[in-house]
Design a protein around this motif. Sequence first.
Motif, PDB file in Angstrom:
ATOM      1  N   PHE A 117       0.902  -1.233   0.049  1.00  0.00           N
ATOM      2  CA  PHE A 117       0.005  -0.123  -0.052  1.00  0.00           C
ATOM      3  C   PHE A 117       0.993   1.404   0.081  1.00  0.00           C
ATOM      4  N   ARG A 132       1.187   5.263  -0.517  1.00  0.00           N
ATOM      5  CA  ARG A 132       0.646   6.505  -0.189  1.00  0.00           C
ATOM      6  C   ARG A 132       1.487   7.691  -0.320  1.00  0.00           C
ATOM      7  N   LEU A 133       0.887   8.799  -0.762  1.00  0.00           N
ATOM      8  CA  LEU A 133       1.514   9.959  -1.351  1.00  0.00           C
ATOM      9  C   LEU A 133       0.894  10.882  -0.214  1.00  0.00           C
ATOM     10  N   PHE A 165      -2.222  13.216   4.156  1.00  0.00           N
ATOM     11  CA  PHE A 165      -2.612  12.051   3.151  1.00  0.00           C
ATOM     12  C   PHE A 165      -2.953  12.814   1.800  1.00  0.00           C
ATOM     13  N   ALA A 211      -3.070  10.529  -1.767  1.00  0.00           N
ATOM     14  CA  ALA A 211      -3.646   9.416  -2.637  1.00  0.00           C
ATOM     15  C   ALA A 211      -2.960   8.106  -1.874  1.00  0.00           C
ATOM     16  N   GLU A 212      -3.420   6.955  -2.513  1.00  0.00           N
ATOM     17  CA  GLU A 212      -2.956   5.621  -2.110  1.00  0.00           C
ATOM     18  C   GLU A 212      -3.156   5.018  -3.390  1.00  0.00           C
ATOM     19  N   VAL A 213      -2.077   3.929  -3.606  1.00  0.00           N
ATOM     20  CA  VAL A 213      -2.466   2.910  -4.594  1.00  0.00           C
ATOM     21  C   VAL A 213      -1.710   1.664  -4.171  1.00  0.00           C
ATOM     22  N   ARG A 225       2.461   4.897  -9.374  1.00  0.00           N
ATOM     23  CA  ARG A 225       2.641   6.029 -10.032  1.00  0.00           C
ATOM     24  C   ARG A 225       1.530   7.044  -9.242  1.00  0.00           C
ATOM     25  N   PHE A 226       1.934   8.104  -9.154  1.00  0.00           N
ATOM     26  CA  PHE A 226       0.899   9.296  -8.643  1.00  0.00           C
ATOM     27  C   PHE A 226       1.405  10.607  -9.943  1.00  0.00           C
ATOM     28  N   ARG A 271       5.051   6.587   0.885  1.00  0.00           N
ATOM     29  CA  ARG A 271       5.338   5.687   2.186  1.00  0.00           C
ATOM     30  C   ARG A 271       4.701   4.611   1.673  1.00  0.00           C
ATOM     31  N   LEU A 315       3.668   0.575   3.018  1.00  0.00           N
ATOM     32  CA  LEU A 315       3.164  -0.189   3.766  1.00  0.00           C
ATOM     33  C   LEU A 315       2.919  -1.937   3.317  1.00  0.00           C
ATOM     34  N   HIS A 316       3.420  -2.677   3.861  1.00  0.00           N
ATOM     35  CA  HIS A 316       3.398  -4.026   3.549  1.00  0.00           C
ATOM     36  C   HIS A 316       3.468  -4.990   4.593  1.00  0.00           C
ATOM     37  N   ARG A 317       3.014  -6.409   4.247  1.00  0.00           N
ATOM     38  CA  ARG A 317       3.300  -7.253   5.509  1.00  0.00           C
ATOM     39  C   ARG A 317       4.520  -7.368   5.900  1.00  0.00           C
ATOM     40  N   ARG A 363       7.702  -1.773   6.489  1.00  0.00           N
ATOM     41  CA  ARG A 363       7.253  -0.326   5.614  1.00  0.00           C
ATOM     42  C   ARG A 363       8.550   0.436   5.762  1.00  0.00           C
TER      43      ARG A 363
END
Lengths: 101, 281
Positions: free
Chosen positions: A40, A42-43, A50, A52-54, A63-64, A74, A76-78, A81
């Motif tokens: 996840f 985020r920009l 915050f 946006a998030e992709v 891409r943003f 930033r 975030l993953h299992r 981070r």
Amino acid sequence: MSGCGAPEQSAALPAGVDPGREIVLTGKVLADGQPVGGAFVRLLDASGEFTAEVVSSPEGDFRFFAAPGSWTVRALHRSGRGETAVNAEGPGLHTLEVAVA
Amino acid sequence: MSRENVLVSAEWAEKNLDTPGVVFVEVDEDTTAYDGGHIPGAVRIDWRTELQDPVRRDFVDRAGFEKLLSAKGIANDDTVVLYGGNNNWFAAYAYWYFRLYGHQNVKLLDGGRKKWELDGRPLTRDVVEREATTYQAKEQDASIRAFRDEVVEAIGAKNLVDVRSPDEFSGKLLAPAHLPQEQAQRAGHIPTAINVPWSKAANEDGTFKSDDELRAIYGDAGLDGSRPTIAYCRIGERSSHTWFVLHELLGHEDVKNYDGSWTEYGSLVGVPIEVGAGKES
């Protein structure tokens, strides 16, 4: 850390997007140098807000489209981070890497 | 309204995957996410092709909603648990939509796909088949949906909550920063609107903040709880998230979602528009 404005396309831009006019922040999420899909991403703007998030693609791509300014990306993953900062002053492709640990 | 009535935790959801009368429904911005893996037993609703009229800019009508839910195998007395990606944006939109057509037992999975994935809970690519039903919808509930004339009249009279990002509010951007920006309409916001980005209401794992935190966020932003509220964003999905917070979690009585949102308002001829950060920030 972030590169800036290089005209290299690591991931294809959607049709109709002109990197000569828009600020495009693009890059990969990496863990131990390997691409991380499903993170996840985020920009955040200069105030940490915050924007946006992709979700990163299986190849780790994200891409943003941003306005001029300072941004933080930033992830975030299992598996962990991480984050990376970029200063994007004008139109172009800004290529970043975000390492998660 | 208490949050137990409108939200379920990922833990509860995993324990109730096979509970009769509970139907999991995935609604995503990225409508292909479901194909890559979904919660076991969950059906998919495609917000773009199944909830929107294919020609006019509007929702499917009552008969269309009945046909859709019947085909998905959702019955009137089922408990529908909605979840999706992007912090439940489109799941919240579907939640509001289910309420609009009078479905009573509908809940959001707190944190949506994101929390589910971060927790490492099971996803499957199995094809889900549910027996068709004969669903009966109610007339649209006009008390939770705002239209453009009402929004113009609300300027200076009701709370207007613009839930887009600060750069969209001020007019620097026309769409969220993960979408291309090429669009035709004017940028800015509705005069007197306060800017409380939807994301303020969510934790980083996509779950909702506590009621106390939420009350503080909207109170500090100047939301007057004694007045009716209209929430809007760009196309009405992020503002569904905020509608859910104000109406379903905090129990504000008169809260409407303006699904026309900025793509409609910013294209209207002659209406007032404000640019810049606004007086509240």
